[in-house]
Design a protein around this motif. Sequence first.
Motif, short mmCIF file in Angstrom:
data_model
loop_
_atom_site.label_atom_id
_atom_site.label_comp_id
_atom_site.label_asym_id
_atom_site.label_seq_id
_atom_site.Cartn_x
_atom_site.Cartn_y
_atom_site.Cartn_z
N LEU A 129 0.83 -1.20 0.00
CA LEU A 129 0.00 0.00 0.00
C LEU A 129 0.87 1.26 0.00
O LEU A 129 0.58 2.22 -0.72
N LYS A 130 1.92 1.23 0.79
CA LYS A 130 2.81 2.39 0.88
C LYS A 130 3.47 2.68 -0.46
O LYS A 130 3.51 3.83 -0.92
N LYS A 131 3.99 1.65 -1.12
CA LYS A 131 4.64 1.84 -2.42
C LYS A 131 3.64 2.26 -3.49
O LYS A 131 3.95 3.07 -4.36
N GLY A 132 2.41 1.73 -3.40
CA GLY A 132 1.38 2.11 -4.37
C GLY A 132 1.01 3.58 -4.26
O GLY A 132 0.91 4.28 -5.27
N ILE A 133 0.79 4.04 -3.02
CA ILE A 133 0.46 5.46 -2.82
C ILE A 133 1.61 6.34 -3.28
O ILE A 133 1.41 7.37 -3.94
N GLN A 134 2.84 5.94 -2.94
CA GLN A 134 4.01 6.73 -3.32
C GLN A 134 4.14 6.83 -4.84
O GLN A 134 4.46 7.89 -5.38
N THR A 135 3.86 5.73 -5.53
CA THR A 135 3.93 5.74 -7.00
C THR A 135 2.87 6.64 -7.61
O THR A 135 3.13 7.42 -8.52
N LEU A 136 1.63 6.54 -7.09
CA LEU A 136 0.54 7.36 -7.62
C LEU A 136 0.81 8.85 -7.41
O LEU A 136 0.52 9.68 -8.28
N VAL A 137 1.38 9.20 -6.25
CA VAL A 137 1.66 10.60 -5.96
C VAL A 137 2.82 11.11 -6.80
O VAL A 137 2.86 12.29 -7.19
N TYR A 138 3.75 10.22 -7.14
CA TYR A 138 4.95 10.62 -7.87
C TYR A 138 4.72 10.71 -9.38
O TYR A 138 5.43 11.44 -10.07
N LEU A 139 3.74 9.98 -9.91
CA LEU A 139 3.52 9.92 -11.36
C LEU A 139 3.31 11.28 -12.02
O LEU A 139 3.84 11.52 -13.12
N PRO A 140 2.53 12.22 -11.44
CA PRO A 140 2.33 13.51 -12.12
C PRO A 140 3.62 14.28 -12.38
O PRO A 140 3.64 15.16 -13.26
N HIS A 141 4.68 13.97 -11.64
CA HIS A 141 5.95 14.66 -11.84
C HIS A 141 6.48 14.48 -13.26
O HIS A 141 7.19 15.34 -13.78
#
Length: 313
Positions: A129-141
């Motif tokens: 869950l932690k890695k998934g949230i981090q990936t979703l938040v980082y994608l717009p960059h």
Amino acid sequence: MGKGDADMKKLSKAKSGGGMTAARRGWKQEFYHSWPLYLLLLPSIILAVIFCYAPMGGLVMAFQNYKPWLGILDSEFVGLENFRQIFAFKESYQAIINTLIIAVSKIVLGLVVPIVMGLLLNEVHHTGLKKGIQTLVYLPHFLSWVVVGAFVYQMLSPSSGIINAVLVKLGVLEKPIFFMVQQNMFVPIYLLTNLWKSTGYSIVIYLATISGIDPQLYDSAAIDGANRLHKVLYITLPALFPTMCTLLILNVGSLISVGFDPIFNLYNDATYPVADVISTYVYRIGLMNFEYSFAAAVGFFNSIINFILLILA
């Protein structure tokens, strides 16, 4: 005494010469052993010279009444006249004020929000869950501002935008409105869009810093009766402080240089009074109105202020 002084001077010269020879030998030896690394660095140096330092010769236009058909060498030299005009136009003052408002708000939110989200994300113990949230938040960059700008306009469209549809359904709005032409809405829209796009990158930096904190500190604090809030206040935040200071210094150095791309892709004719910043003002005056010398003066003034702020920070 005279002979002793002479001997001391000779000894001092010998030591100085020997030190210079050793330093020279050390530099040559260092280059001999590390020349592959310098060779790898060479393309970056060449690119920096071509794209960062060579164009600085064009700054002379800021002190001229530049005419393209005359060129830099033959254009009339006017001294500081272009810089005086910066404070003679209302649009210049407004662009500077808009830049300061947007830049300060961006720095404050860009410092607080990633820290809070990083701390919250660090409390998620489920790895997937932690890695998934981090990936979703980082994608717009990784999205360009052209794509982001089109996405924001579509989301806020009065005819097909989902935001208007939801607000009308909830009874918040009586009828759809065009958010992007509302002057009082531009800065909040820009700040929220910028946070959505850039927060993920900052979170990665803060999470990397948090992961380097010795777990024994948390264990010791737990033995002493500290709860999660105490651990955050007395262990995590002090450990994040050097990283926060570094990012703040880097952001202060570019305080006046609010990004051209986000503003250019979000503003329009109706929002010029609150959205026009120094970078877009230089673009409009220099390339669209062909006032090359004045635009160069504004850009040079911008760089000087950024340099001063960076040194002070």
